[in-house]
Design an enzyme around this catalytic site. Structure first.
Site: not given
Ligand code: ADP
Ligand code: ASP
Ligand code: MG
Length: 912
Positions: A768, A772
């Protein structure tokens, strides 16, 4: 495309407008020459009338400006002309039934003018019924007889409700006589299988004959002196080749004198719509012609005012049936009213203006159903002492549907005199009405709009006329573009206000509306564009809201009404009325789709009940249908898809959405961190098209991270390094991994508190965060791929294959030692451990890893599950720019999406 656009718009205005100064533009080669001409006296007027007539004979309005001058010598007869007269006109809806006729009589009685002339239309729908009779009879349908009975019954029943005694007997006797005559005439039409124009004009005019007689009788009931006038005895009109009629004022004036000498009364109820030819053959002023009748009467009587009563409060800034936010205009100049009506505002017949303008007679449009509304005053333009026109630059917008564009194109046209003349004379021969013309200054093409029903004949005529030129390649094509509409902006002050057309086109561009052709006349009272018919209402609403600062309306399709999508819907529900009232933003969720069910509503889903509605009325989810629905709405100028899922399949639809003109807002990281080529394709398309793609919530939920980054780059700063704690979960874990606590203990606590995914490995793996970092790297201009990013996985290797989250949690304590050791080492050095993502813009690379920071570093000061992001740039070199705050959770994520939606609304023109 450089376009010198012209001119039909203006030349027609000039001819129709009669007595005012206009510029008549002509194109000579590439030069635009304009002649300023004063229409001051009748000899000059008829000369200009002639020029314009021969130039543009097929115009819808023109025909010819047959002598507008009313010979003042007839002033001496019986008829007392002038200010003592008030002229009223009541449209069909005003006299739709007996109650309404009584209301109309009441208005007439209460007007305290000394003398009143009232022009009345047929009862609502009656003219249509009369045309239908002819249609049936000439198609040899026996049903014309029963249809005629219905006409009889409608008027009989109305008369019985309104009248009694002799009045009723007289009216019914006349009605039956008329119906018998009509029966005979329709029988003749039935046998012939054809109706001549004069037969048909005779038949359709009966509605006015009956309504005028009934109204006169009702007014007489109040004891007033009132008579009715069959306008065929007075109004003389001359048919023109373009299927119009021009009033013959001199003859009409004579006949009026004669009529008045035999029928003088203080109140006259006259039939609208009907008239006679000079040979005394009954004719009409064509559909909706009663307004025109009233204007001619106003001129003949030199009345002090003409009041046109209808079913709306006045002339609106746009057709109120199409734009609910349209506002009533207090005043309009004659020219503005003319332009509005010519370009489709059917509240006023376009020819109504000319006769009254000559005598400076104001027209007031009023609502019979709302007597308290002051209405719209149409008169010479109102100016203040300094001659400054007090109005808004754009007054109103109107549309005309059912048009086709004809594009005549070819390299052999440039510099060849006579091409335009040849084109338009071919068009004239088939009697088609040219509504707008535009010629590119390269002279490479001429395009013009005609009514769709006439385009076939036009195309045939042009193909035959230019057969040789087409064969020889001088003309490359005669192209027909069907299904078009015209949208016109009207306002006299546009002439002196720069930037109006920029704003107009900008609003269209933002609504993603493609313009097929443009015309702005030199008078600058009108900017006209041709758009696809299906885009017309959206276009109208987009420009209307831009100029009137009414609402920016966004149609939204929400994908994924789960925790985040659901929270967003609730936030929109709670904020909707404030947005509408204070910020003039109208957000309408017209579709919500989950993976199994979807809910659609064109007018907007009731967000106070969306969960129930989804269950009760939801249909099987279908992404293509959903997209089609959100895109296919023809009423709301802008549509946006809001993807609240984390799904790669949904993200793969963005390209197609942007291509279709849908804006996209999302917290879904999959598109921007997915395959690089696909990401670049989306960005490229989005920049080229007038669509927007916002994704602030992909990083740090509602925190302003992407927008900060963009702001820095757009203002010329140079990004050096972005470093941050991007995962709320990992932030929480390392902020609490202190003292004697073990790593597994803190993970268990975070899981318990709901800070982790159901399987904490999804957080600990670092994917995750890597997504980003990829997003921010790409946003900074690096061509980085997720796969090439080194990511430190915090899930111990042996546990990566555990079948369940439970098993993983159970075994995690066995691996505590390694991290405890790292933490102790850090502590001994006065440092802490933090799991961070880094974009190194100088080295053009990114990393995701566990790093050590000094205890006084901002990253070490973090608490809870906060995110923190430090931007080191050329400007922020010594001290990085830091954004810090909660970067996860449904409320803040939904808030981030919501703020993107509002940003979109502002981009699209909502007042900021
Ligand atoms: P009448 O029968 O009274 O002559 P019309 O139907 O001819 O009435 O004209 C009134 C209608 O014109 C209104 O009901 C309205 O729907 C329509 N209309 C179109 N454009 C406009 C506009 N810009 N302002 C007001 N009304 C408009
Ligand atoms: N009754 C006629 C029509 O419907 C004229 C009018 O109402 O203006 O066209
Ligand atoms: Mg009308």
């Amino acid at each position: 495309m450089p376009v010198v656009s012209l001119a039909k718009v203006v030349t027609s205005t000039a001819a129709a407008a009669g007595d005012f100064k206009v510029r008549i533009p002509f194109i000579y080669g590439k030069r635009l020459v304009s002649n300023r001409v004063s229409f001051g006296n009748s000899s000059r007027r008829s000369c200009i009338g002639h020029i314009v007539r021969s130039e543009l004979q097929s115009s819808r309005v023109l025909g010819s400006v047959t002598d507008l001058a009313v010979d003042n010598s007839v002033e001496n007869g019986h008829l007392p002309k002038g200010d003592s007269w008030a002229v009223h006109k009541f449209g069909g809806t005003c006299v739709g039934n007996s109650e309404r006729i009584k209301d109309v009589a009441d208005v007439v009685v209460k007007d305290d003018s000394e003398r009143k002339l009232v022009v009345v239309s047929a009862m609502a729908k009656v003219t249509d019924m009369m045309y239908d009779l002819i249609h049936r009879a000439q198609s040899r349908e026996d049903s014309y007889l029963s249809a005629l009975d219905a006409v009889l019954e409608k008027h009989r029943a109305t008369a019985v409700e309104l009248l009694d005694g002799d009045e009723l007997v007289r009216f019914l006797a006349r009605l039956h006589d008329d119906i018998n005559n009509l029966k005979a005439m329709l029988r003749a039409i039935y046998i012939a299988g054809h109706a001549t124009e004069s037969f048909s004009d005779f038949v359709v005019g009966h509605g006015e004959l009956w309504s005028a007689q009934m109204l006169a009788a009702v007014v007489r009931k109040s004891g007033l002196d009132c008579t009715w006038m069959d306008a065929r005895d007075v109004l003389v009109v001359i048919p023109t080749i373009s299927n119009q009629v021009d009033p013959d004022f001199v003859e009409s004036e004579k006949r009026l004198e004669k009529w008045f000498s035999q029928n003088s009364a203080k109140i006259i109820i006259a039939t609208g719509f009907i008239a006679s030819t000079p040979q005394n053959i009954p004719t009409t002023l064509k559909r909706d012609g009663s307004d025109f009748s009233a204007a001619i009467m106003g001129a003949l009587f030199r009345s002090h005012q003409l009041t046109i009563w209808t079913d709306v409060d006045g002339v609106y800034s746009a057709d109120p049936r199409k734009v609910s936010e349209a506002v009533v205009l207090k005043t309009l100049s004659y020219q503005e009213a003319w332009e509005m009506s010519y370009f489709g505002a059917n509240v006023l017949h376009p020819r109504t203006i000319i006769p009254v303008m000559k005598y400076d007679i104001p027209i007031v449009i009023r609502n019979i159903f709302n007597l308290s509304a002051p209405g719209t005053m149409i008169c010479q333009q109102i100016e203040d002492e300094d001659g400054y026109k007090l109005d808004a630059p754009v007054k109103g917008f109107a549309t005309i549907d059912n048009l086709a564009l004809v594009n005549v194109e070819g390299t052999g046209m440039a510099g060849v005199p006579g091409t335009a003349s040849a084109i338009f004379s071919a068009v004239k021969e088939v009697g088609a009405n040219v509504i707008m013309i535009s010629q590119a200054s390269s002279e490479h093409s001429v395009c013009f709009a005609v009514p769709e029903k006439e385009v076939k004949a036009v195309s045939e005529a042009l193909n035959s006329r230019f057969r040789q030129a087409l064969a020889g390649g001088r003309l490359s094509q005669i192209e027909i573009i069907p299904n078009c509409s015209i949208l016109a902006a009207v306002g006299q002050k546009m002439a002196s206000t720069p930037g109006v057309s920029a704003t107009f086109f900008n609003a269209l561009a933002k609504a993603n509306i493609n313009i097929r052709a443009i015309a702005q006349g030199c008078s600058e009272f009108n900017i006209t564009v041709v758009v696809k018919r299906e885009d017309c209402i959206r276009a109208l609403r987009a420009v209307h809201s831009r100029f009137y600062l009414s609402r920016t309306t966004l149609a939204m399709g929400i994908i994924g009404p789960g925790l985040i999508g659901g929270t967003l819907l609730d936030q929109i529900r709670d904020q909707a009325s404030v947005l509408k009232e204070e910020f003039k933003i109208d957000l309408r969720v017209i579709g919500i789709t989950g993976s199994s069910k979807m809910l659609l509503s064109e007018s907007g889903i009731d967000l106070s009940r969306w969960r129930e509605l989804m269950k009760e009325e939801g249909e099987t989810a279908n992404m293509e249908k959903f997209t089609q629905y959100v895109k296919g709405n023809h009423f709301i100028p802008n549509s946006v898809m809001v993807d609240c899922t984390a799904d790669a399949d949904i993200a793969s639809c963005y390209y197609d959405w942007l291509l279709r003109g849908l804006h996209v807002v999302t917290p879904n990281k999959k598109a921007n961190s997915g395959p690089l080529d696909q990401y670049l394709k989306i960005r490229d398309l989005q920049r080229k098209s007038y669509t927007h793609y916002f994704y602030e919530a992909t990083v740090g939920a509602g925190l302003p991270i992407i927008s900060t980054l963009r702001g820095l780059l757009e203002t010329g700063d140079k990004m050096l390094r972005i470093e941050g704690i991007f995962s709320g979960t990992l932030s929480y874990i390392f902020n609490n991994f202190v003292g004697t606590r073990s790593f597994s203990e803190v993970v268990a606590e975070a899981k318990q508190a709901g800070f982790t995914e159901p399987d904490p490995r999804e957080d600990l793996s670092g994917t995750d965060v890597a997504r980003k970092v990829t997003i921010l790297a790409r946003e900074s201009g690096l061509k980085l791929d997720l796969e090439s990013l080194p990511v430190q996985n915090l899930v111990p290797k042996p546990l990566q294959a555990c079948a369940s989250a439970e098993e993983f949690m159970e075994k995690l304590p066995q691996f505590d030692e390694e991290l405890s050791k790292q933490r102790q080492e850090a502590e001994a050095a006065g440092e802490v451990l933090r799991y961070v993502g880094v974009v190194d813009a100088v080295e053009k690379k990114g990393t995701v890893e566990l790093k050590r920071y000094k205890k006084d570093h901002p990253f070490a000061q973090l608490s809870g599950a906060d995110n923190i992001i430090a931007f080191t740039t050329k400007r922020y070199k010594e001290q990085p720019l830091i954004v810090r705050g909660p970067g996860a959770g449904a409320q803040v994520t939904a808030g981030g999406i919501f703020s993107d939606i509002l940003r979109l609304a502002f981009y699209l023109g909502a007042p900021s």
